[in-house]
Write a protein that holds these residues in place. Structure first.
Motif, PDB file in Angstrom:
ATOM      1  N   ASN A  66       0.824  -1.205   0.000  1.00  0.00           N
ATOM      2  CA  ASN A  66       0.000   0.000   0.000  1.00  0.00           C
ATOM      3  C   ASN A  66       0.858   1.255   0.000  1.00  0.00           C
ATOM      4  O   ASN A  66       0.530   2.252  -0.668  1.00  0.00           O
ATOM      5  CB  ASN A  66      -0.927   0.001   1.221  1.00  0.00           C
ATOM      6  CG  ASN A  66      -1.855   1.192   1.233  1.00  0.00           C
ATOM      7  OD1 ASN A  66      -2.702   1.344   0.352  1.00  0.00           O
ATOM      8  ND2 ASN A  66      -1.706   2.056   2.231  1.00  0.00           N
ATOM      9  N   HIS A  67       1.959   1.229   0.736  1.00  0.00           N
ATOM     10  CA  HIS A  67       2.866   2.380   0.769  1.00  0.00           C
ATOM     11  C   HIS A  67       3.390   2.687  -0.638  1.00  0.00           C
ATOM     12  O   HIS A  67       3.438   3.866  -1.048  1.00  0.00           O
ATOM     13  CB  HIS A  67       4.032   2.113   1.715  1.00  0.00           C
ATOM     14  CG  HIS A  67       5.025   3.229   1.751  1.00  0.00           C
ATOM     15  ND1 HIS A  67       4.926   4.292   2.620  1.00  0.00           N
ATOM     16  CD2 HIS A  67       6.149   3.463   1.007  1.00  0.00           C
ATOM     17  CE1 HIS A  67       5.922   5.135   2.412  1.00  0.00           C
ATOM     18  NE2 HIS A  67       6.688   4.651   1.449  1.00  0.00           N
ATOM     19  N   HIS A  99       1.967   1.851  -3.474  1.00  0.00           N
ATOM     20  CA  HIS A  99       0.829   2.286  -4.290  1.00  0.00           C
ATOM     21  C   HIS A  99       0.437   3.734  -3.997  1.00  0.00           C
ATOM     22  O   HIS A  99       0.051   4.483  -4.910  1.00  0.00           O
ATOM     23  CB  HIS A  99      -0.366   1.358  -4.022  1.00  0.00           C
ATOM     24  CG  HIS A  99      -1.628   1.783  -4.696  1.00  0.00           C
ATOM     25  ND1 HIS A  99      -1.813   1.687  -6.064  1.00  0.00           N
ATOM     26  CD2 HIS A  99      -2.790   2.313  -4.194  1.00  0.00           C
ATOM     27  CE1 HIS A  99      -3.025   2.122  -6.372  1.00  0.00           C
ATOM     28  NE2 HIS A  99      -3.634   2.515  -5.261  1.00  0.00           N
ATOM     29  N   GLN A 100       0.576   4.141  -2.734  1.00  0.00           N
ATOM     30  CA  GLN A 100       0.108   5.475  -2.330  1.00  0.00           C
ATOM     31  C   GLN A 100       1.157   6.580  -2.494  1.00  0.00           C
ATOM     32  O   GLN A 100       0.972   7.670  -1.972  1.00  0.00           O
ATOM     33  CB  GLN A 100      -0.344   5.429  -0.866  1.00  0.00           C
ATOM     34  CG  GLN A 100      -1.478   4.459  -0.577  1.00  0.00           C
ATOM     35  CD  GLN A 100      -2.807   4.882  -1.192  1.00  0.00           C
ATOM     36  OE1 GLN A 100      -2.925   5.988  -1.743  1.00  0.00           O
ATOM     37  NE2 GLN A 100      -3.799   4.015  -1.123  1.00  0.00           N
ATOM     38  N   GLY A 101       2.206   6.312  -3.225  1.00  0.00           N
ATOM     39  CA  GLY A 101       3.175   7.370  -3.515  1.00  0.00           C
ATOM     40  C   GLY A 101       4.617   7.024  -3.229  1.00  0.00           C
ATOM     41  O   GLY A 101       5.533   7.693  -3.709  1.00  0.00           O
ATOM     42  N   ASN A 102       4.852   6.025  -2.400  1.00  0.00           N
ATOM     43  CA  ASN A 102       6.194   5.507  -2.173  1.00  0.00           C
ATOM     44  C   ASN A 102       7.173   6.583  -1.688  1.00  0.00           C
ATOM     45  O   ASN A 102       8.256   6.786  -2.251  1.00  0.00           O
ATOM     46  CB  ASN A 102       6.729   4.834  -3.440  1.00  0.00           C
ATOM     47  CG  ASN A 102       7.940   3.956  -3.170  1.00  0.00           C
ATOM     48  OD1 ASN A 102       8.286   3.685  -2.027  1.00  0.00           O
ATOM     49  ND2 ASN A 102       8.595   3.522  -4.230  1.00  0.00           N
ATOM     50  N   THR A 121      -5.575   0.934 -10.256  1.00  0.00           N
ATOM     51  CA  THR A 121      -6.203   0.946  -8.933  1.00  0.00           C
ATOM     52  C   THR A 121      -5.917  -0.323  -8.125  1.00  0.00           C
ATOM     53  O   THR A 121      -6.308  -0.399  -6.959  1.00  0.00           O
ATOM     54  CB  THR A 121      -7.730   1.106  -9.059  1.00  0.00           C
ATOM     55  OG1 THR A 121      -8.266  -0.028  -9.772  1.00  0.00           O
ATOM     56  CG2 THR A 121      -8.074   2.393  -9.806  1.00  0.00           C
TER      57      THR A 121
END
Length: 553
Positions: free
Chosen positions: A144-145, A147-150, A183
């Protein structure tokens, strides 16, 4: 009569009675039904001035013929109780993977079992589910990290942390995740390991408190950045939620033997992949309530015992007081070259030839400064003359030996062994680890290969050599080593039985367990996600109309 049938006929005492007899405060007891409970080790009495002695049960190299190490451990605990000792047994929890795969059950056998065996073998108190959930939470937070912008600049090609499942499922060894569009996450190659190979499981069994658990979880290395900097669970701030999932599981589980001896069954890392011992918390808690704690380490002494002595005892800060090596006539014959279908036939020479395996295990335990006792786990097909041959051979090595009949007779069948164990535990020993931590990783591995396995050297693959440099560069080279090796041979080739010599062990990869605090050396073709056999034990299992299990061994 099957183990399941014997267990079904046993009369269990309420677990409250077992706890009371052991001296466990009722306030610390958390009931899971009538016959199992957790003990809140953080609410128990203060530690006594003198802690119980530790007896380690290990074995010769296992074979498909069976050795009965857990049966001997449980039976020895019962036998020691009959000899007037206050005893607590400390065992690992079984994994569903091997139960449905080959073992069919792992709670001892015959009249030397821990009960309720159906619960212990299936879901018990949910510890493995909690460990699986905590592990996979970290994996989900990691993906998730990214995916959410790293913001941590994690390189998806250098993620070290795979998901886990408590099942043998070879189809999940290598998978691709994140497919389906923007997504659905970042696509990458990944895979699954079995839960008992998880670093979270290893940490769970080595942690000494909630704070220690949280600290160790935070140190798990999950990936590397694009500039090769390690990324930890602490960098993802995952340790708090993981600890929350594990807070109840961390409390040791209390059950009983058929004879009514208390037993802590807690944690369960694989011994051919991880360190193969029950939790430090369970062992140390057992010591607070017992004169003698009987515990075991998985597979043969070259794996479980070596890791118990070099890793668990080092981290726990205790010294074992005695060691028992379990052997069988059937296993000796197999190591002497007899195929499984012919094991029922008399073959004195095969026993003598196969003794080379047991001889090496005896010598190896002595290298740690402990004098071992050999327990010959008697099968119904064993003859008196065969048993006498093995006893003669063991005595020729200067070691004590006893015939153990606990499967058939329970504690009564192990009283001779118990008396020898009591005597050994009262004698001073010179316990020490096999290597010092300031040695290089290569030197530690070579020490184990040469001193324990009897090999001539180590061959590091190109990938392993690269890992060695990374380990040194990051300052991780002062950790102990956990060898991931086949359990069937001293070598990394499962077909080399007996006591092979002049072989080289191949290290194909090294995995750093910065949270657990050791380095895993992957040898040969060892897999961290096992597969099911052609005819899994699961195919013989069912539930009767009265709700009782069918097919658990």
């Amino acid at each position: 009569m099957t183990d399941l049938a014997i267990a079904g006929r046993a009369t269990l005492q309420p677990i409250t009675a077992i706890a009371a007899a052991a001296g466990i405060d009722d306030e610390a007891l958390e009931l899971y039904g009538k016959y199992k409970a957790k003990v809140d080790v953080f609410r128990t009495k203060e530690s006594p001035a003198t802690l119980g002695k530790i007896v380690l049960v290990t074995a010769m190299s296992p074979t498909p013929a069976g050795e009965g190490k857990s049966t001997t451990t449980v039976g020895l605990g019962d036998a020691l109780a009959l000899e007037g000792q206050k005893v607590v047994i400390a065992l690992r929890e079984p994994s569903l993977g091997p139960i449905f795969g080959i073992k069919g059950g792992a709670a001892g056998g015959g009249y030397a079992q821990v009960l309720p065996m159906e619960d212990i073998n299936m879901h018990f108190t949910g510890d493995f589910h909690a460990i699986t959930s905590a592990h996979n939470l970290l994996a989900a937070l990691l993906d998730n990290h990214i995916h959410q912008g790293n913001t941590l600049n994690i390189d998806p090609r250098r993620i070290q942390f795979r998901r886990v499942l408590d099942m043998n499922d070879r189809a999940l060894r290598n998978v691709v995740i994140g497919l389906g569009g923007p997504t659905e996450g970042v696509p990458r190659e990944s895979g699954f390991d079995i839960t008992v190979a998880s670093e979270v499981m290893a940490i769970f069994c080595l942690a000494t408190s909630i704070d220690d658990l949280r600290e160790r979880l935070s140190k798990i290395t999950v990936a590397y950045t694009y500039d090769r900097t390690p990324v930890t669970a602490g960098d993802l701030n995952a340790q708090g939620a993981m600890t929350l999932l594990l807070k109840d599981a961390l409390k040791p589980n209390l059950v009983q033997t058929i004879q009514g001896t208390p037993a802590f069954v807690h944690g369960g890392p694989f011994a051919n992949i991880a360190h193969g011992c029950n939790s430090i918390l369970a062992t140390n808690t057992a010591r607070e309530y017992a004169d003698i704690v009987v515990t075991e380490a998985g597979f043969g002494a070259d794996l479980g015992a070596e890791k118990f002595l070099n890793i668990k005892a080092r981290f726990a800060g205790f010294s074992p007081d005695a060691a028992v090596i379990v052997a069988t006539i059937r296993a000796l014959k197999m190591h002497g070259g007899v195929p499984k279908p012919d094991l029922g036939q008399s073959n004195d020479q095969a026993i003598r030839d196969g003794f080379s395996n047991l001889r090496r295990h005896i010598a190896n335990i002595r290298k740690f400064g402990i004098e071992p006792i050999v327990a010959i786990n008697r099968f119904t097909t064993d003859t008196d003359s065969e048993l006498e041959i093995v006893q003669e051979l063991v005595r020729g090595e200067g070691a004590e030996v006893a015939v153990a009949k606990m499967w058939a007779e329970g504690g009564e069948g192990g009283r001779d062994l118990a008396r020898k164990v009591i005597s050994a535990a009262q004698q001073p020993n010179n316990f020490h680890q096999l290597y010092e931590l300031d040695l290089s990783v290569e030197e530690k591995i070579e020490t184990i290969v040469k001193e324990i396995y009897g090999g001539s050297g180590v061959d590091f693959s190109a990938a392993a050599k690269k890992r060695l440099k990374e380990i040194a560069d990051n300052g991780w080279d002062k950790m102990p080593v956990c060898m991931a090796k086949t359990q069937y041979s001293f070598s990394d080739d499962a077909t080399k039985l007996g006591a092979p010599t002049d072989f080289t062990v191949s290290i194909r990869d090294l995995q750093v367990r910065t949270g657990a605090g050791f380095i895993v050396a992957i040898t040969g073709a060892i897999m961290t996600m096992p597969g099911l056999p052609k005819e899994p034990a699961a195919l013989r299992m069912d539930v009767a109309e009265d709700g009782k299990a069918i097919g658990l061994f």
